[in-house]
Design an enzyme around this catalytic site. Structure first.
Site, PDB file in Angstrom:
ATOM      1  N   GLU A 125      24.317 171.466  61.770  1.00 32.38           N
ATOM      2  CA  GLU A 125      23.070 172.188  62.084  1.00 32.38           C
ATOM      3  C   GLU A 125      22.446 171.479  63.286  1.00 32.38           C
ATOM      4  OE1 GLU A 125      21.281 175.095  61.055  1.00 32.38           O
ATOM      5  OE2 GLU A 125      20.148 174.327  62.762  1.00 32.38           O
ATOM      6  N   ASP A 170      28.839 181.050  60.717  1.00 31.71           N
ATOM      7  CA  ASP A 170      27.728 181.991  60.534  1.00 31.71           C
ATOM      8  C   ASP A 170      26.673 181.772  61.629  1.00 31.71           C
ATOM      9  OD1 ASP A 170      25.878 183.739  59.399  1.00 31.71           O
ATOM     10  OD2 ASP A 170      25.178 182.290  57.909  1.00 31.71           O
TER      11      ASP A 170
HETATM   12  C1  SAM Z   1      22.465 182.392  60.377  1.00 36.25           C
HETATM   13  S1  SAM Z   1      21.773 180.805  60.244  1.00 36.25           S
HETATM   14  C2  SAM Z   1      22.742 180.017  59.019  1.00 36.25           C
HETATM   15  C3  SAM Z   1      22.559 180.510  57.632  1.00 36.25           C
HETATM   16  C4  SAM Z   1      23.401 179.806  56.611  1.00 36.25           C
HETATM   17  N1  SAM Z   1      24.800 179.753  57.001  1.00 36.25           N
HETATM   18  C5  SAM Z   1      23.285 180.472  55.259  1.00 36.25           C
HETATM   19  O1  SAM Z   1      24.114 181.339  54.934  1.00 36.25           O
HETATM   20  O2  SAM Z   1      22.393 180.122  54.515  1.00 36.25           O
HETATM   21  C6  SAM Z   1      22.376 180.022  61.700  1.00 36.25           C
HETATM   22  C7  SAM Z   1      21.965 178.552  61.836  1.00 36.25           C
HETATM   23  O3  SAM Z   1      22.750 177.980  62.890  1.00 36.25           O
HETATM   24  C8  SAM Z   1      21.955 177.028  63.573  1.00 36.25           C
HETATM   25  N2  SAM Z   1      22.616 176.842  64.882  1.00 36.25           N
HETATM   26  C9  SAM Z   1      22.434 177.531  66.032  1.00 36.25           C
HETATM   27  N3  SAM Z   1      23.322 177.137  66.960  1.00 36.25           N
HETATM   28  C10 SAM Z   1      24.099 176.179  66.382  1.00 36.25           C
HETATM   29  C11 SAM Z   1      25.211 175.422  66.818  1.00 36.25           C
HETATM   30  N4  SAM Z   1      25.722 175.566  68.045  1.00 36.25           N
HETATM   31  N5  SAM Z   1      25.789 174.565  65.949  1.00 36.25           N
HETATM   32  C12 SAM Z   1      25.299 174.417  64.682  1.00 36.25           C
HETATM   33  N6  SAM Z   1      24.241 175.096  64.227  1.00 36.25           N
HETATM   34  C13 SAM Z   1      23.652 175.987  65.051  1.00 36.25           C
HETATM   35  C14 SAM Z   1      20.583 177.650  63.608  1.00 36.25           C
HETATM   36  O4  SAM Z   1      19.580 176.667  63.775  1.00 36.25           O
HETATM   37  C15 SAM Z   1      20.520 178.336  62.228  1.00 36.25           C
HETATM   38  O5  SAM Z   1      19.913 177.470  61.277  1.00 36.25           O
END
Ligand code: SAM
Length: 287
Positions: A125, A170
């Site tokens: 994250e 995701d």
């Molecule tokens: C759709 S949400 C995740 C929801 C989670 N997978 C769930 O099902 O509960 C996407 C998350 O990815 C994080 N994020 C964005 N870009 C990222 C990256 N390059 N690497 C890791 N995390 C990232 C965002 O801050 C956000 O919290």
């Protein structure tokens, strides 16, 4: 980046994604051998549905809220049981009263709850505030919360030592090119670890982008690629999030039938037109 999952936690798309996740974890847990979960875009882990963000959209009411108010055939209840078990653990008293739904778990909490002492979990994250919240709720010696970019983790941490497991991808789908990135990174990750289970979530909003993504996935030629799609209306509407999908590579052999049955039951419950639609089928079958 503006994306805040708290606005969307527990909506229809979360329910679909997390039911698929829990069915895969239930399958992996049937063998004693340890497995690994890599959650590349993990989020905060737990969402307060009475909080400002969730209240402003009310999306969860038509997702998890609607599912809790519905009743299903015993076979569907059995398939939903691992998902439901985690909801109950996060919401004391929920089994007696669906109105007691207050906290919706994110993918890391589903994964922590449905893994065993021998299993290991990596959660990536990049947003510091979100990561701090996740570190609070994911305190478990089996899990590591990492600031690593999830796209880089897809190659950096594969293959895992256990040689069994699940990779959940995701992303927020806020940046241009994220569909292409999803398809190309899958091909790279699969080249490093061909036997892992990969679950890639995507929104159905820009229908042409979804079609182009699926053509790109199909061109990659990865055998055993399953497509799962859920629409909240029988006719897709461009420009609004009217559905979602998952590409699952190397799914458990039980998954397609299970998810076909569950989504057929969930479609009328979470549909905005009272009908909805779902489909589950091979994009590329086993060779
Ligand atoms: C759709 S949400 C995740 C929801 C989670 N997978 C769930 O099902 O509960 C996407 C998350 O990815 C994080 N994020 C964005 N870009 C990222 C990256 N390059 N690497 C890791 N995390 C990232 C965002 O801050 C956000 O919290």
């Amino acid at each position: 980046m503006n994306y805040r999952h708290a606005f969307h936690a527990g909506n229809f798309a979360d329910v679909v994604k997390h039911v698929v996740l829990t069915r895969i974890l239930a399958y992996l847990g049937q063998k004693d051998a340890a497995f690994r979960v890599l959650d590349t875009h993990a989020g905060a882990g737990l969402y307060d549905l009475s909080g400002d963000e969730a209240q402003r959209t009310g999306e969860w009411e038509r997702g998890v809220g609607a599912v809790l108010r519905a009743s299903f055939r015993p076979e569907i209840d059995a398939l939903l049981a691992p998902w439901r078990q985690v909801l109950d653990a996060c919401n004391p008293g929920l089994d007696a009263d669906p109105a007691g739904m207050r906290h919706y778990p994110g993918s890391p909490l589903f994964a922590l709850a449905l893994t065993r002492p021998q299993d290991r979990l990596l959660f990536c994250e990049t947003e510091p505030g979100v990561r701090a919240a996740l570190s609070e709720v994911a305190q478990d010696h089996r899990a590591k919360v990492l600031p690593t970019d999830g796209w880089q983790a897809l190659t950096a941490y594969l293959p895992p030592r256990e040689r069994r497991g699940l990779v959940l991808v995701d992303p927020p789908f806020e940046e241009a090119g994220e569909f292409h990135r999803l398809a190309s990174t899958l091909a790279e990750a699969h080249a490093r670890w061909a036997t892992g289970i990969y679950a890639l979530w995507y929104p159905i909003k820009d229908v042409r982008a979804v079609d182009a993504f699926q053509r790109e996935i199909a061109r990659a030629g990865i055998p055993k690629t399953l497509r799962i799609e859920f629409d909240t209306r029988a006719v897709r509407q461009a420009g609004v999030l009217s559905g979602c999908g998952l590409i699952v590579v190397n799914p458990p052999f039980t998954l397609a039938d299970e998810i076909r049955a569950v989504l057929a039951a969930l479609a009328p419950v979470m549909a905005s037109d009272g009908v909805g639609r779902s489909r589950v089928g091979w994009l590329i079958p086993e060779r």
